[in-house]
Design an enzyme around this catalytic site. Structure first.
Site, PDB file in Angstrom:
ATOM      1  N   LYS A 265      12.367 -28.240  28.165  1.00  0.00           N
ATOM      2  CA  LYS A 265      12.820 -29.647  27.804  1.00  0.00           C
ATOM      3  C   LYS A 265      12.392 -30.612  29.098  1.00  0.00           C
ATOM      4  O   LYS A 265      12.537 -31.719  29.238  1.00  0.00           O
ATOM      5  CB  LYS A 265      14.232 -29.869  27.509  1.00  0.00           C
ATOM      6  CG  LYS A 265      14.322 -29.449  26.103  1.00  0.00           C
ATOM      7  CD  LYS A 265      15.901 -29.850  25.306  1.00  0.00           C
ATOM      8  CE  LYS A 265      15.885 -29.526  24.328  1.00  0.00           C
ATOM      9  NZ  LYS A 265      17.296 -29.671  23.616  1.00  0.00           N
TER      10      LYS A 265
ATOM     11  N   HIS B 245      13.890 -21.181  18.195  1.00  0.00           N
ATOM     12  CA  HIS B 245      13.781 -22.076  16.986  1.00  0.00           C
ATOM     13  C   HIS B 245      13.047 -21.359  15.954  1.00  0.00           C
ATOM     14  O   HIS B 245      12.553 -22.212  15.095  1.00  0.00           O
ATOM     15  CB  HIS B 245      13.178 -23.418  17.391  1.00  0.00           C
ATOM     16  CG  HIS B 245      14.313 -24.341  18.055  1.00  0.00           C
ATOM     17  ND1 HIS B 245      15.273 -24.830  17.739  1.00  0.00           N
ATOM     18  CD2 HIS B 245      14.026 -24.830  19.618  1.00  0.00           C
ATOM     19  CE1 HIS B 245      15.955 -25.500  18.788  1.00  0.00           C
ATOM     20  NE2 HIS B 245      15.401 -25.418  19.594  1.00  0.00           N
TER      21      HIS B 245
END
Lengths: 269, 126
Positions: A130, A182
């Protein structure tokens, strides 16, 4: 080959058999040999003591260096996790809880203590990618549009790219966690759309830990889900989002997991 | 008489015995599993070398950085051979080489030098 002492013994034997003439010479030789032997022993003792002292000093030094390396590694990894966190909407304790849950599941799966501990240390880096997501997307209030959502999803691949070139097992584990946390068991996750056992165990474990924590925590923008609702979701997602075996283990160890959540619960002023 | 060359191993020194120049060189470590077996050929060679009296002047170069107690014993026997040869008229020089940081090597050299007073025994810092 016989040593000179062996020869002396032989000579002594001859002497005892009656060769009196050699007495003087032999006596001198024997005395000399004994004195030499004594000196060799003394020298050897002295050296042994020195060598042992040196060895111990070196060992202490190596142990200190090892600790230093381990501590540095932990610190670097933790700092990287904190950096990742600072770029996400999660709170300071989120990564600690995810780390704790991951270790519990890893041990329950049957991994050895050392590997479970490694996963615990690696899991805080799951969102490190991120740092490379633009602020406009990351901090956007409200819902993301499709394009922004795609950009956001890139954090898994980006985190992997950041960590994959390391030779350190810990950072490689972190690379795997970043890349695969994910993914979904039924293949509907991202970035690779891996299915079932194609997803590394570390990824399957962190997925559960991450989602459980996100749902169960209060956020400024949402209230925590009730535990029974989370458990119902986990049951319904068993074999879909999550590894069915790991979900069973999750419920088997729910008390330990809730204890970790309690220990690291968020404090809001 | 043929020269003798023995390659160094982890536990044993390199040995070069030159019958023409009379330079006998030992370098490396010496802690073989069976010291007297290992040095048998070498000791035999040196005995024959002195017996044949092809040359009357020789130099022993000892550059041993580490050795065990039985090697120490063997070196006493080795120096005995040189002392005997000298008594028979051979000219002998012994150079014991040591590293400044290697106290043990120096101490051992001093010990040998003390024991073989009649030999021209030099302690040489590398």
């Amino acid at each position: 080959m016989k040593s000179s002492q062996d020869h002396l013994i032989e000579e002594l034997q001859n002497f005892m058999d009656g060769d009196l003439e050699h007495f003087q010479t032999l006596g001198k030789k024997i005395i000399k040999a004994f004195k030499r032997q004594q000196r060799i022993m003394e020298q050897s003792d002295r050296r042994q003591r020195q060598e042992y002292d040196q060895l111990q000093d070196k060992l202490i030094e190596v142990e200190a260096l090892n600790r230093e390396i381990e501590e540095t590694q932990k610190e670097v990894v933790f700092t990287m996790g904190a950096i990742g966190e600072s770029r996400s909407k999660e709170t300071g304790n989120h990564v600690k809880r995810v780390a704790g849950y991951s270790k519990i599941l890893a041990l329950a799966w049957g991994l050895k203590e050392a590997e479970a501990e490694m996963l615990k240390q690696a899991s805080p880096m799951h969102d490190i990618g991120k740092v490379a997501i633009p602020d406009a997307v990351l901090n956007k209030p409200g819902k993301l549009n499709e394009e922004e959502y795609q950009t956001m999803r890139e954090h898994a691949q980006l985190g992997y790219e950041m960590l994959r070139y390391s030779n350190r097992p810990l950072l490689l584990a972190a690379a795997t966690v970043a890349y695969e946390h994910h993914e979904k068991y039924d293949g509907s996750g991202y970035p690779q759309g891996l299915k079932a056992e194609e997803i590394h165990l570390y990824g399957r474990i962190t997925a559960i830990a991450d989602v459980f924590d996100a749902l169960g925590s209060d956020r400024v923008y949402k209230k925590a889900w009730k535990d029974e609702d989370i458990f119902a979701l986990f049951r319904s997602e068993q074999g879909k989002h999550f590894d069915p075996k790991l979900i069973d283990l999750f419920f088997d160890h729910i008390e330990e997991i809730l204890k970790v959540r309690e220990t690291y619960k968020d404090q809001f002023d | 008489m043929e020269n003798l060359h023995i390659e160094a191993t982890k536990y044993t020194p390199q040995i070069d015995l030159d019958a023409e120049t009379g330079v006998l060189h030992f370098s490396g470590k010496s802690y073989p599993e069976n010291t007297f077996d290992f040095y048998q050929t070498t000791m035999q060679w040196i005995k024959e070398f002195f017996e044949q009296e092809m040359i009357t002047k020789s130099r022993l170069e000892m550059d041993i950085i580490y050795f065990n107690s039985s090697s120490s014993k063997l070196f006493f026997d080795l120096f005995d051979l040189f002392e005997e040869a000298q008594e028979k008229g051979h000219t002998i020089t012994v150079n014991w080489l040591y590293d400044a940081e290697n106290e043990n090597a120096l101490e051992a050299g001093e010990d040998f030098k003390e024991d073989f007073e009649s030999l021209d025994f030099n302690l040489i810092e590398k």
